[in-house]
Design a protein around this motif. Structure first.
Motif, PDB file in Angstrom:
ATOM      1  N   GLY A  80      -1.611 103.924  -9.950  1.00  0.00           N
ATOM      2  CA  GLY A  80      -1.791 103.261  -8.474  1.00  0.00           C
ATOM      3  C   GLY A  80      -2.264 104.694  -8.075  1.00  0.00           C
ATOM      4  N   LEU A  81      -2.311 105.801  -8.634  1.00  0.00           N
ATOM      5  CA  LEU A  81      -3.498 106.322  -8.155  1.00  0.00           C
ATOM      6  C   LEU A  81      -5.319 105.663  -7.482  1.00  0.00           C
ATOM      7  N   VAL A  82      -5.302 105.294  -9.194  1.00  0.00           N
ATOM      8  CA  VAL A  82      -6.842 105.093  -9.292  1.00  0.00           C
ATOM      9  C   VAL A  82      -6.842 103.330  -7.910  1.00  0.00           C
ATOM     10  N   SER A  83      -5.767 102.893  -7.319  1.00  0.00           N
ATOM     11  CA  SER A  83      -5.784 101.469  -7.628  1.00  0.00           C
ATOM     12  C   SER A  83      -5.587 101.996  -5.805  1.00  0.00           C
ATOM     13  N   SER A  84      -4.908 103.503  -5.122  1.00  0.00           N
ATOM     14  CA  SER A  84      -5.175 103.505  -3.629  1.00  0.00           C
ATOM     15  C   SER A  84      -6.007 104.188  -3.497  1.00  0.00           C
ATOM     16  N   ILE A  85      -6.896 104.709  -3.943  1.00  0.00           N
ATOM     17  CA  ILE A  85      -8.006 105.282  -4.203  1.00  0.00           C
ATOM     18  C   ILE A  85      -8.911 104.387  -3.894  1.00  0.00           C
ATOM     19  N   LEU A  86      -9.525 103.333  -4.807  1.00  0.00           N
ATOM     20  CA  LEU A  86     -10.368 102.843  -4.164  1.00  0.00           C
ATOM     21  C   LEU A  86     -10.188 100.979  -3.542  1.00  0.00           C
ATOM     22  N   GLY A  87      -8.917 100.794  -3.725  1.00  0.00           N
ATOM     23  CA  GLY A  87      -8.587  99.681  -3.136  1.00  0.00           C
ATOM     24  C   GLY A  87      -9.128  98.434  -3.711  1.00  0.00           C
ATOM     25  N   VAL A  88      -8.266  98.666  -5.962  1.00  0.00           N
ATOM     26  CA  VAL A  88      -8.654  97.728  -6.314  1.00  0.00           C
ATOM     27  C   VAL A  88      -7.095  97.461  -7.048  1.00  0.00           C
ATOM     28  N   ALA A  89      -7.128  95.929  -8.060  1.00  0.00           N
ATOM     29  CA  ALA A  89      -6.091  96.208  -8.398  1.00  0.00           C
ATOM     30  C   ALA A  89      -5.232  96.546  -9.703  1.00  0.00           C
ATOM     31  N   GLY A  90      -6.105  97.387 -10.403  1.00  0.00           N
ATOM     32  CA  GLY A  90      -6.064  98.477 -11.934  1.00  0.00           C
ATOM     33  C   GLY A  90      -5.931  97.494 -12.894  1.00  0.00           C
ATOM     34  N   ARG A 127      -6.021 112.850   4.177  1.00  0.00           N
ATOM     35  CA  ARG A 127      -6.307 114.153   3.880  1.00  0.00           C
ATOM     36  C   ARG A 127      -7.537 114.492   3.447  1.00  0.00           C
ATOM     37  N   LEU A 128      -8.860 113.665   2.391  1.00  0.00           N
ATOM     38  CA  LEU A 128      -9.370 113.924   2.083  1.00  0.00           C
ATOM     39  C   LEU A 128     -11.431 113.733   3.343  1.00  0.00           C
ATOM     40  N   SER A 129     -11.925 114.408   2.912  1.00  0.00           N
ATOM     41  CA  SER A 129     -13.081 114.864   3.848  1.00  0.00           C
ATOM     42  C   SER A 129     -13.586 113.676   3.629  1.00  0.00           C
ATOM     43  N   ASN A 130     -14.516 112.675   4.220  1.00  0.00           N
ATOM     44  CA  ASN A 130     -15.256 111.780   4.065  1.00  0.00           C
ATOM     45  C   ASN A 130     -16.567 112.151   2.311  1.00  0.00           C
ATOM     46  N   ALA A 131     -16.928 113.277   2.281  1.00  0.00           N
ATOM     47  CA  ALA A 131     -17.684 113.584   1.248  1.00  0.00           C
ATOM     48  C   ALA A 131     -17.076 113.899   0.520  1.00  0.00           C
ATOM     49  N   HIS A 132     -16.177 114.600   0.598  1.00  0.00           N
ATOM     50  CA  HIS A 132     -15.291 114.289  -1.093  1.00  0.00           C
ATOM     51  C   HIS A 132     -14.576 113.256  -1.549  1.00  0.00           C
ATOM     52  N   LEU A 133     -14.377 112.082  -0.196  1.00  0.00           N
ATOM     53  CA  LEU A 133     -13.723 110.665  -0.643  1.00  0.00           C
ATOM     54  C   LEU A 133     -14.467 110.245  -1.499  1.00  0.00           C
ATOM     55  N   ALA A 184       4.753 104.255  -6.313  1.00  0.00           N
ATOM     56  CA  ALA A 184       5.215 105.792  -6.323  1.00  0.00           C
ATOM     57  C   ALA A 184       3.766 106.137  -6.594  1.00  0.00           C
ATOM     58  N   SER A 185       2.727 106.222  -7.242  1.00  0.00           N
ATOM     59  CA  SER A 185       1.981 107.357  -7.104  1.00  0.00           C
ATOM     60  C   SER A 185       0.557 105.999  -5.823  1.00  0.00           C
ATOM     61  N   ALA A 186       0.972 105.166  -5.890  1.00  0.00           N
ATOM     62  CA  ALA A 186      -0.437 104.485  -5.205  1.00  0.00           C
ATOM     63  C   ALA A 186       0.460 104.974  -3.486  1.00  0.00           C
ATOM     64  N   PHE A 187       2.171 104.897  -3.034  1.00  0.00           N
ATOM     65  CA  PHE A 187       2.151 105.831  -1.983  1.00  0.00           C
ATOM     66  C   PHE A 187       1.332 107.056  -1.525  1.00  0.00           C
ATOM     67  N   TYR A 188       1.777 108.074  -2.523  1.00  0.00           N
ATOM     68  CA  TYR A 188       1.012 109.516  -2.583  1.00  0.00           C
ATOM     69  C   TYR A 188      -0.352 109.210  -2.344  1.00  0.00           C
ATOM     70  N   GLY A 189      -0.704 108.085  -2.976  1.00  0.00           N
ATOM     71  CA  GLY A 189      -2.544 108.078  -3.359  1.00  0.00           C
ATOM     72  C   GLY A 189      -3.159 107.933  -2.123  1.00  0.00           C
ATOM     73  N   ALA A 190      -2.583 106.902  -1.429  1.00  0.00           N
ATOM     74  CA  ALA A 190      -2.819 106.256   0.199  1.00  0.00           C
ATOM     75  C   ALA A 190      -2.730 107.661   0.887  1.00  0.00           C
ATOM     76  N   LYS A 191      -2.020 108.654   0.777  1.00  0.00           N
ATOM     77  CA  LYS A 191      -2.051 110.008   1.684  1.00  0.00           C
ATOM     78  C   LYS A 191      -2.820 111.245   1.523  1.00  0.00           C
ATOM     79  N   LEU A 192      -3.484 111.041   0.292  1.00  0.00           N
ATOM     80  CA  LEU A 192      -4.135 112.093  -0.499  1.00  0.00           C
ATOM     81  C   LEU A 192      -5.726 111.540   0.423  1.00  0.00           C
TER      82      LEU A 192
END
Length: 270
Positions: free
Chosen positions: A159-169, A105-111, A94-102
């Motif tokens: 899930g949030l960490v996974s989707s933001i970093l592209g890692v397995a967690g 929406r972030l600017s490259n600098a914030h990401l 669930a959080s991986a889905f919304y993490g990818a959406k986050l």
């Protein structure tokens, strides 16, 4: 294939990911946290492109790792932890889905700043685990409902960490399975891979639906090189695990992650 081998970025991606996969195999991680700085600074992808490419490489590497590991460690050992695993999977997906959406929406600098913070936190966690090895414990009362609910809560963070970093967690899943649910280290490793496959799959699917996965020939070549290097390295690392000083490696890798976080912060992003 000859054209790919002649590409210096292909060779660089492959060359970096063999030792990264080897170190990951030694300590039971997928290595995505180390591949991300390579994608950003060794190859030159921006953060928004590097994250889904790293996620795809993590998915392929996890699939290979599960196939190899299942021959040595029976998956039957994870059955007593199914309730916790399902909770971790549900919260993580669930959080991986919304993490990818986050991320979209972030600017490259914030990401970039968020990536640096997460890399630094994972580095500190790895160093702490080296000095304070996780011992199996059972902090929860018996009951599938309780274990599922606790797993779901933890899975949201994973899930949030996974989707933001592209890692397995696995850096978060394995300690949780050991400390909170009482699994031994080998069982936790196998359970972590099974859970991570679902979380990574959802995150990757979300990026694909958003059209955020680079599809050019260059991106495909780099992903192929990183996947091949990660698989070879993980195999070699798995074979060498009995001889490696695990605690020293974790401290070393923790320092590498902290250095990567510092370099990420220092990098000037438009």
């Amino acid at each position: 294939m000859i054209g790919a081998l002649s590409c210096p970025y292909f060779r660089r991606a492959f060359g970096w990911c063999v030792p990264i996969g080897g170190l990951g195999g030694l300590i039971g991680l997928g290595g995505g946290e180390f591949r991300l700085p390579v994608l950003m600074y060794g190859i030159g992808f921006d953060a928004r492109s590097a994250v889904p490419l790293n996620l795809f490489t993590s998915l392929v590497t996890l699939t290979f790792a599960l196939a190899i590991r299942s021959g040595a460690v029976s998956l039957d050992a994870v059955v007593p932890y199914l309730a916790a695993m399902l909770g971790l999977l549900a919260g993580g997906m669930a959080s991986a889905f919304y993490g990818a959406k986050l991320v979209s929406r972030l600017s490259n600098a914030h990401l970039v700043r968020l990536i640096a913070a997460l890399l630094g936190a994972l580095g500190l966690l790895m160093m702490a685990e080296a000095f304070l090895p996780f011992q199996p414990g059972d902090l929860l009362p018996a009951g599938a409902t309780v274990h599922f609910a606790a797993g779901a809560g933890i899975g949201i963070a994973v899930g949030l960490v996974s989707s933001i970093l592209g890692v397995a967690g696995g850096e978060l899943l394995i300690p949780a399975l050991i400390l909170i649910f009482g699994a031994d280290i080998k069982t936790a490793g196998s359970a972590s891979i099974l859970i991570s496959l679902g979380i990574v799959g959802v995150g990757l699917w979300r990026y694909w639906r958003a059209g955020a996965i680079p599809m050019g020939r260059g991106a495909q070549r780099i992903t192929t090189a990183m996947t091949a290097g990660s698989i070879i390295g993980a195999t070699l690392g798995g074979l060498a695990v009995a001889y490696a000083p695990a605690a020293f490696l974790k401290v070393l890798l923790g320092c590498v992650l902290l250095a990567a976080a510092g370099k990420t912060l220092a990098h000037k992003t438009p």
